[in-house]
Write a protein that holds these residues in place. Sequence first.
Motif: not given
Length: 235
Positions: A16, A19-20, A22-27, A30
């Motif tokens: 988890d 996953s968090y 990775k979400d920060v990285y993607t934000t 992207k």
Amino acid sequence: MSGGLSGAYVYSEKEDQASYIKDVYTTIIKRDLVDKYGIKEEALLDSLTDYMMDNISNLTSASKISTVFKQNKVETNHITIGNYMKYLCSAFMFYKVKRYDIRGKKYLETSDKYYLSDLGFRYAMLGTRNMDYGRAYENIVALELLRRGYEIYVGKLYQKEIDFVAMKQNEKLYIQVSDNISDSDTLERELSPLRAIKDAYPKILIANTKHDDYDIEGIKVLDLTNWLMRIGVCG
């Protein structure tokens, strides 16, 4: 391996947390970069980011990365790669550190090092494959020196490399970073560049010693964990 992102510690499970992160990285990638700069080659940007995360603390350049990508059938050029590297630094994903010729007292334009703003990104995106803890420790020291207000450079003296020349006002420090220096050959390799410097500025070797500070021929040897907990750089 969770890094320094406070939101990751809300989660108790490593999966988890990753996953968090990775979400920060993607934000960051992207939204902030792709939208801001109108990037069309998102897959290339992702590949570049992975490459840079996998090569923290290594000397590199846009031309070198472009050549590597072309060898792996990725069509690009050094101009595009160079622009994307600038974008990643502008988003504070990486910090660029230039080289400094200690003997000539001048800055060098060929090849730089890039340090990741938070190692949690690397662990979340790439796992521990090809993990070189010596390079990870070097990344940590780079960030801490910047946090303490130093300008940092990669030192060059003839054919030898010094991990950091750290400067602040009239202060100058020469710093080597290593993982385990219990092996005599490794210790000698790390000390050799510092011994070659003939001026009187402090010389420091930071490593995962798990021991109190000690001195070798005027070179201070400091434990990484203890050093991170101190206010002063020299111990």
